[in-house]
Design a protein around this motif. Structure first.
Motif, short mmCIF file in Angstrom:
data_model
loop_
_atom_site.label_atom_id
_atom_site.label_comp_id
_atom_site.label_asym_id
_atom_site.label_seq_id
_atom_site.Cartn_x
_atom_site.Cartn_y
_atom_site.Cartn_z
N PHE A 1 0.74 -1.05 0.16
CA PHE A 1 0.00 0.10 -0.03
C PHE A 1 0.79 1.06 -0.01
O PHE A 1 0.50 2.12 -0.54
N ASP B 1 2.15 2.02 -3.53
CA ASP B 1 1.38 2.57 -4.27
C ASP B 1 0.81 3.92 -3.98
O ASP B 1 0.51 4.54 -4.88
N ALA B 2 0.79 4.14 -2.58
CA ALA B 2 0.31 5.51 -2.29
C ALA B 2 1.10 6.70 -2.62
O ALA B 2 0.61 7.72 -2.94
N VAL C 1 -1.01 8.07 -5.87
CA VAL C 1 -2.05 8.59 -5.73
C VAL C 1 -2.04 10.01 -6.08
O VAL C 1 -1.31 10.69 -5.57
N ALA D 1 -8.42 11.40 -1.66
CA ALA D 1 -8.28 9.78 -2.23
C ALA D 1 -7.28 9.29 -1.24
O ALA D 1 -7.47 8.11 -0.76
N LEU D 2 -6.15 9.63 -1.18
CA LEU D 2 -5.13 9.17 -0.33
C LEU D 2 -5.50 8.83 1.07
O LEU D 2 -5.01 8.03 1.67
N GLN E 1 -8.58 8.81 2.33
CA GLN E 1 -9.52 7.74 2.26
C GLN E 1 -8.84 6.17 2.22
O GLN E 1 -9.26 5.27 2.98
N THR E 2 -7.88 6.08 1.50
CA THR E 2 -7.25 4.93 1.20
C THR E 2 -6.47 4.55 2.25
O THR E 2 -6.38 3.17 2.97
N ALA F 1 -8.80 3.29 5.08
CA ALA F 1 -8.94 1.78 4.81
C ALA F 1 -7.84 0.98 5.15
O ALA F 1 -8.17 -0.15 5.73
N GLU F 2 -6.73 1.38 4.82
CA GLU F 2 -5.50 0.27 5.25
C GLU F 2 -5.08 0.24 6.32
O GLU F 2 -4.81 -0.68 7.16
#
Length: 595
Positions: A438, A441-442, A445, A450-451, A453-454, A457-458
């Motif tokens: 994650f 990938d971050a 973003v 969006a970053l 919120q993801t 979640a992570e």
């Protein structure tokens, strides 16, 4: 037997923990003394129990016991004692001893055909003990139970954990009989009474733990009938213990009760009911806890069955504990299986969470000890197979055997360690790998919302569903909730958490205000400035965050903070470019020439 509402900070619980540690020290010393008897060393003691040759009956005069066996060339026979005689030692405690000083002299009186004869029994000189794999294995199993019980009790947060630890410590007892220097006359009697009392506590401790643990699962206090049953069970054990004290003093069986073997069933009732209660509790809880209770019931049941049930059976049927006796071998195998199941359940399913550092230390400590013992037995076996003449005549053969075992040991150790990592720590490793994926990938973003919120979640996934909130520090110094729910929407600049973050600039995991609902506060730091933080609540499972988890989460929060800052810089640069770029002329507009 009250409710399980004693917490770590409770003075009463701390006193109980201290008592368990004292108990562990006593049982550990007794198990160590038992294990010494398995080693081929000369302790300076002479071994042999007079009690194996006598019988308690009412035909002997008061204070005397009847001799049922007096083998030729043995100390008792050499002293002039014959089968059918009634004997009494000048020091009654000598009858209960199993070890004596080298060539110690014991005075005794012999009653034969109405006449009293004085005699002296001389013990043989001390000799080197014989190697005993069965005794050593039992001693190691007992020491493991003592160590595990002490760790569980000291790290327990509730009374049920302390009860489990205490029960395991008492189950580490190798027996109530004194060993080695415990047989010296001075400490013999008080030590024997203490050991028999601790043995009595093992089944009672198991039952107490099962009652309290089931009350935790159901959320209801232990009911009055169970309290009464437990009190009666304790009273019955106290009666048996007092009967043993009477027998030891008077050399007579207890009146009315008869032979104490008839009361052995009392010893088995507690563990059987305790395992039943744990199985019942497993059926009333969640799937994860059901697995833990199942493993716990199986481990404790198997260990008790092998160590005590079969042990008492052997005591009643000939007292042959050698591995040549299939029943004794079965008992050792059952005890070892119980320890193995408990170790697996504790480390893999965290039946008892001892924390990251203790878990890994315990795993690799047990692993290394097991491998060393295995190769010790292999070397010993190789020496038995190769004729002694060949080994003595060819030193290269002995060196080759040792070198071969050395090479094999390291290869096997590396292979086993990889297997252990996969078996016990795979879920931890996979969890960290997903977090690392994650974070990689971050960085790609493109939008801050969006970053955020993801990341929310992570972090929620990584912590097993804990409450998570991502905060950003505003211009006025307060922190505003950017993502998350059921957490404060604003944290004031002078809140204790904000002050500690500015002062320490590191992860906070202790002494956090309860109203904040946080177990961890992970700062996002840019140079010396706190730009935000991630607030994480307690795990739904009730487990603590391991040190490696705290470090991984703190690093992830810092990376996310830097990525958010980079996105903010990109936004500001884009805005600046937009402001600097020439605007196109609209239709009908006129340019004004420079003067």
């Amino acid at each position: 037997m009250g409710d399980d509402n004693l917490r770590t900070t409770s003075p009463r619980l701390r006193r109980w923990k201290a008592l368990v540690l004292v108990l562990a020290a006593l049982v550990g010393a007794h198990s160590t003394m038992f294990g010494l008897g398995a080693l081929p060393i000369n302790t300076g003691l002479s071994y042999g129990s007079v009690g194996d040759n006598i019988k308690l009956d009412d035909t002997a005069p008061p204070g005397y016991v009847r001799v049922v066996k007096a083998a030729p060339d043995r100390p008792l026979h050499t002293a002039g004692v014959r089968v059918g005689d009634a004997i009494r030692f000048d020091r009654p405690g000598d009858l209960r001893r199993g070890a004596f000083r080298s060539e110690e002299l014991l005075g005794l009186s012999i009653v034969r055909e109405g006449r009293t004869i004085r005699a002296v029994m001389r013990l043989p000189p001390s000799t080197t003990s014989l190697w005993s794999a069965q005794v050593l294995a039992n001693a190691l199993l007992g020491l493991f139970m003592v160590l595990a019980g002490a760790l569980i009790a000291t790290r327990a947060r509730q009374a049920s954990g302390v009860l489990l630890g205490a029960a395991m410590v008492t189950m580490g007892m190798p027996g109530s009989f004194p060993y080695e220097w415990e047989n010296l006359l001075e400490p013999l009697f008080p030590i024997s009474l203490v050991w028999s009392l601790i043995m009595m506590l093992a089944p009672a401790g198991m039952l107490a733990f099962a009652l309290v643990q089931r009350a935790n699962v159901t959320g209801r206090a232990v009911k009055a009938p169970w309290r009464i049953i437990f009190a009666l069970y304790l009273a019955a054990h106290a009666g048996v213990w007092l009967a043993e004290v009477y027998t030891a003093h008077a050399f007579r069986d207890v009146p009315v009760l008869g032979h104490l073997a008839s009361l052995v069933l009392l010893y088995w009732v507690g563990p059987i009911v305790a395992c039943g209660l744990l199985i019942k509790a497993a059926s009333e809880t969640t799937a994860q806890d059901r697995t833990r209770f199942g493993f716990l019931a199986a481990a404790l049941g198997l260990y008790f069955f092998g160590k005590f049930f079969i042990g008492l059976f052997i005591n009643m049927t000939g007292n042959d504990f050698s591995l040549g006796n299939p029943v004794a071998a079965l008992g050792l195998a059952a005890s070892a299986a119980g320890v193995g199941i408990f170790l697996y359940a504790m480390l893999r399913h965290r039946v008892v969470d001892l924390g990251f550092a203790v878990n890994r230390t315990l795993i690799y400590g047990v692993l290394s000890t097991t491998l060393l013992l295995a190769f010790f037995f292999l070397e010993w076996g190789a020496e038995q197979i190769v004729p002694a003449e060949m080994r003595e005549a060819n030193i290269l053969m002995s060196a080759g055997i040792a070198f071969g075992l050395f090479l094999v040991f390291h290869r096997v150790r590396d292979w086993v360690e990889k297997g252990v990592e996969t078996l016990f720590f795979r879920s931890w490793r996979d969890n960290d790998a997903r977090l690392g994926r994650f974070l990689k990938d971050a960085a790609f973003v493109t939008r801050a919302d969006a970053l955020t919120q993801t990341a929310l979640a992570e972090f929620t996934r990584y912590t097993g569903g804990a409450l998570v909130g991502v905060y950003a520090v505003a211009d006025d110094g307060s922190a505003r909730l950017q993502a998350g729910h059921d957490l404060p929407s604003r944290v004031e600049p002078d809140h204790s958490v904000m002050v500690r973050l500015r002062a320490d600039r590191e992860i906070l995991h202790d002494d956090l205000p309860e109203r904040l609902g946080a177990a961890l506060v992970l700062p996002m730091i840019l140079r010396t400035e706190i730009r935000g933080f991630v607030l994480i609540g307690a795990k739904p499972s009730g487990e603590d965050y391991r040190p490696d988890e705290r470090e991984a989460l703190a690093g992830a929060a810092q990376r996310i903070g830097m990525d958010l800052h980079a996105l903010e810089i990109d936004r500001l640069e884009a805005e600046l470019r937009r402001l600097k770029s020439p605007r196109p002329l609209r239709a009908g507009s006129r340019q004004v020439a420079a003067s």
